[in-house]
Design a protein around this motif. Sequence first.
Motif, PDB file in Angstrom:
ATOM      1  N   ASP A  94       0.956  -1.178   0.070  1.00 36.41           N
ATOM      2  CA  ASP A  94      -0.044   0.056   0.167  1.00 36.41           C
ATOM      3  C   ASP A  94       0.865   1.329   0.048  1.00 36.41           C
ATOM      4  N   PRO A  95       0.364   2.455  -0.642  1.00 33.91           N
ATOM      5  CA  PRO A  95       0.993   3.691  -0.548  1.00 33.91           C
ATOM      6  C   PRO A  95       1.052   4.171   0.704  1.00 33.91           C
ATOM      7  N   PRO A  96       1.738   4.970   1.304  1.00 39.71           N
ATOM      8  CA  PRO A  96       1.856   5.465   2.547  1.00 39.71           C
ATOM      9  C   PRO A  96       0.519   6.082   2.835  1.00 39.71           C
ATOM     10  N   GLU A  97       0.061   7.084   1.998  1.00 38.52           N
ATOM     11  CA  GLU A  97      -1.260   7.776   2.238  1.00 38.52           C
ATOM     12  C   GLU A  97      -2.426   6.980   2.229  1.00 38.52           C
ATOM     13  N   ARG A  98      -2.438   5.602   2.088  1.00 41.99           N
ATOM     14  CA  ARG A  98      -3.417   4.715   2.213  1.00 41.99           C
ATOM     15  C   ARG A  98      -3.300   3.825   3.590  1.00 41.99           C
ATOM     16  N   MET A  99      -2.197   3.903   3.936  1.00 43.06           N
ATOM     17  CA  MET A  99      -1.877   3.078   5.135  1.00 43.06           C
ATOM     18  C   MET A  99      -2.462   3.489   6.463  1.00 43.06           C
ATOM     19  N   SER A 100      -2.900   2.578   7.277  1.00 39.77           N
ATOM     20  CA  SER A 100      -3.418   2.787   8.803  1.00 39.77           C
ATOM     21  C   SER A 100      -2.096   3.241   9.629  1.00 39.77           C
ATOM     22  N   ALA A 101      -2.348   3.805  10.687  1.00 42.72           N
ATOM     23  CA  ALA A 101      -1.275   4.078  11.366  1.00 42.72           C
ATOM     24  C   ALA A 101      -0.329   2.921  11.804  1.00 42.72           C
ATOM     25  N   SER A 102      -1.119   1.974  12.158  1.00 43.84           N
ATOM     26  CA  SER A 102      -0.480   0.732  12.601  1.00 43.84           C
ATOM     27  C   SER A 102       0.368   0.243  11.504  1.00 43.84           C
ATOM     28  N   ASP A 103       0.107   0.191  10.435  1.00 48.01           N
ATOM     29  CA  ASP A 103       0.949  -0.211   9.205  1.00 48.01           C
ATOM     30  C   ASP A 103       2.067   0.717   8.997  1.00 48.01           C
ATOM     31  N   ARG A 104       1.724   1.772   9.203  1.00 46.62           N
ATOM     32  CA  ARG A 104       2.988   2.916   8.889  1.00 46.62           C
ATOM     33  C   ARG A 104       3.819   2.720   9.971  1.00 46.62           C
ATOM     34  N   HIS A 105       3.579   2.346  11.121  1.00 48.17           N
ATOM     35  CA  HIS A 105       4.516   2.077  12.607  1.00 48.17           C
ATOM     36  C   HIS A 105       5.524   1.088  11.993  1.00 48.17           C
ATOM     37  N   ALA A 106       4.835  -0.150  11.432  1.00 50.31           N
ATOM     38  CA  ALA A 106       5.658  -1.109  11.072  1.00 50.31           C
ATOM     39  C   ALA A 106       6.536  -1.119   9.741  1.00 50.31           C
ATOM     40  N   VAL A 107       6.080  -0.216   8.883  1.00 52.25           N
ATOM     41  CA  VAL A 107       6.952   0.011   7.811  1.00 52.25           C
ATOM     42  C   VAL A 107       8.139   0.915   8.244  1.00 52.25           C
ATOM     43  N   ALA A 108       7.898   1.839   9.067  1.00 50.13           N
ATOM     44  CA  ALA A 108       9.094   2.735   9.397  1.00 50.13           C
ATOM     45  C   ALA A 108      10.047   1.714  10.321  1.00 50.13           C
ATOM     46  N   GLU A 109       9.660   0.976  11.144  1.00 48.94           N
ATOM     47  CA  GLU A 109      10.491   0.148  11.965  1.00 48.94           C
ATOM     48  C   GLU A 109      11.233  -1.077  11.383  1.00 48.94           C
ATOM     49  N   ILE A 110      10.704  -1.839  10.516  1.00 51.28           N
ATOM     50  CA  ILE A 110      11.155  -2.984  10.053  1.00 51.28           C
ATOM     51  C   ILE A 110      12.497  -2.649   9.034  1.00 51.28           C
ATOM     52  N   ARG A 111      13.366  -3.736   8.992  1.00 48.56           N
ATOM     53  CA  ARG A 111      14.618  -3.690   8.165  1.00 48.56           C
ATOM     54  C   ARG A 111      14.281  -4.274   6.822  1.00 48.56           C
ATOM     55  N   PRO A 112      15.284  -3.760   5.947  1.00 50.47           N
ATOM     56  CA  PRO A 112      14.712  -4.485   4.758  1.00 50.47           C
ATOM     57  C   PRO A 112      14.928  -6.140   4.531  1.00 50.47           C
ATOM     58  N   ASP A 113      15.750  -6.736   5.500  1.00 52.54           N
ATOM     59  CA  ASP A 113      15.894  -8.267   5.398  1.00 52.54           C
ATOM     60  C   ASP A 113      14.372  -8.615   5.987  1.00 52.54           C
ATOM     61  N   GLN A 114      13.743  -8.126   6.982  1.00 53.14           N
ATOM     62  CA  GLN A 114      12.677  -8.550   7.461  1.00 53.14           C
ATOM     63  C   GLN A 114      11.454  -8.393   6.494  1.00 53.14           C
ATOM     64  N   ARG A 115      11.458  -7.122   5.618  1.00 58.86           N
ATOM     65  CA  ARG A 115      10.659  -6.930   4.669  1.00 58.86           C
ATOM     66  C   ARG A 115      10.592  -8.172   3.597  1.00 58.86           C
ATOM     67  N   GLU A 116      12.113  -8.618   3.122  1.00 58.26           N
ATOM     68  CA  GLU A 116      11.906  -9.803   2.382  1.00 58.26           C
ATOM     69  C   GLU A 116      11.293 -11.063   2.986  1.00 58.26           C
ATOM     70  N   TRP A 117      11.640 -11.194   4.187  1.00 64.24           N
ATOM     71  CA  TRP A 117      11.135 -12.194   4.978  1.00 64.24           C
ATOM     72  C   TRP A 117       9.309 -12.382   4.662  1.00 64.24           C
ATOM     73  N   LEU A 118       8.856 -11.148   5.021  1.00 58.73           N
ATOM     74  CA  LEU A 118       7.406 -10.935   4.773  1.00 58.73           C
ATOM     75  C   LEU A 118       7.065 -11.212   3.359  1.00 58.73           C
ATOM     76  N   ARG A 119       7.705 -11.012   2.395  1.00 63.18           N
ATOM     77  CA  ARG A 119       7.470 -11.057   1.017  1.00 63.18           C
ATOM     78  C   ARG A 119       7.445 -12.480   0.793  1.00 63.18           C
ATOM     79  N   SER A 120       8.377 -13.414   1.456  1.00 66.25           N
ATOM     80  CA  SER A 120       8.351 -14.766   1.205  1.00 66.25           C
ATOM     81  C   SER A 120       7.319 -15.467   1.682  1.00 66.25           C
ATOM     82  N   LEU A 121       6.280 -15.250   2.463  1.00 63.80           N
ATOM     83  CA  LEU A 121       5.341 -15.686   3.175  1.00 63.80           C
ATOM     84  C   LEU A 121       4.326 -16.020   2.123  1.00 63.80           C
TER      85      LEU A 121
END
Length: 244
Positions: free
Chosen positions: A70-97
Amino acid sequence: MRIAVISDVHGNLGALDAVLADIERRGVALAVNLGDLLSGPLRPRETADRLIALGWPTIAGNHERQVLNDPPERMSASDRHAVAEIRPDQREWLRSLPSTLRLNEEVLLVHGTPRSDLECFIETVDEHGMRPASLDEAGQRAGDADARVILCGHTHVPRSLRLDDGRLIVNPGSVGLQAYTGEHPYPHRVETGSPQARYAIVERIGGDWNAQLLTVDYDWDAEAERALRNDRPDWARALATGYV
């Protein structure tokens, strides 16, 4: 066969650690995770590290899809917090699920239903709010999935339902958040009425599968205080009370 089932951790590391300790105490060797892992105003980065290290069979929920796409302007505050905090390797793990996972010939993992990560399975949301789904409604959502046990999350409501054909649908409830308000497909609220973490154990004894729905104490006040520090009084109340 015994399987511990967790879902909807939502970055609540304190609740997750308490549930992990309870699973270990009960001697359950196999565990699965049904998604909505990190989104929320708590500890998404640390929660991701804990879950990755476990190596459990894990699927993505709707919040993983939203965090990744989702683009940032469509994200909830909860999703934005996760996006701001997680690392690139964690994003790749999420993408693999995967969005669904066949654990074995008898057990299917979904987040919402086999066809959607946003659809409630054994609850129904209509213009009047949320209510338990009828057998017919749940059966239509199960479709032709030939698993004897379908494990689902998403609604945070711990409940099991056996269809007329014998298939068992189990929602373990949420590890990390016991109350929230939702908008899809209609405005509704979910309240478990207490702050304990939830998970389930499903077990096959002979030819029958059964579910045990469990609650676990943890320091929910500490997590509520963390939510307040991150400007989320709505989460603080839900974490501390189980009510919106």
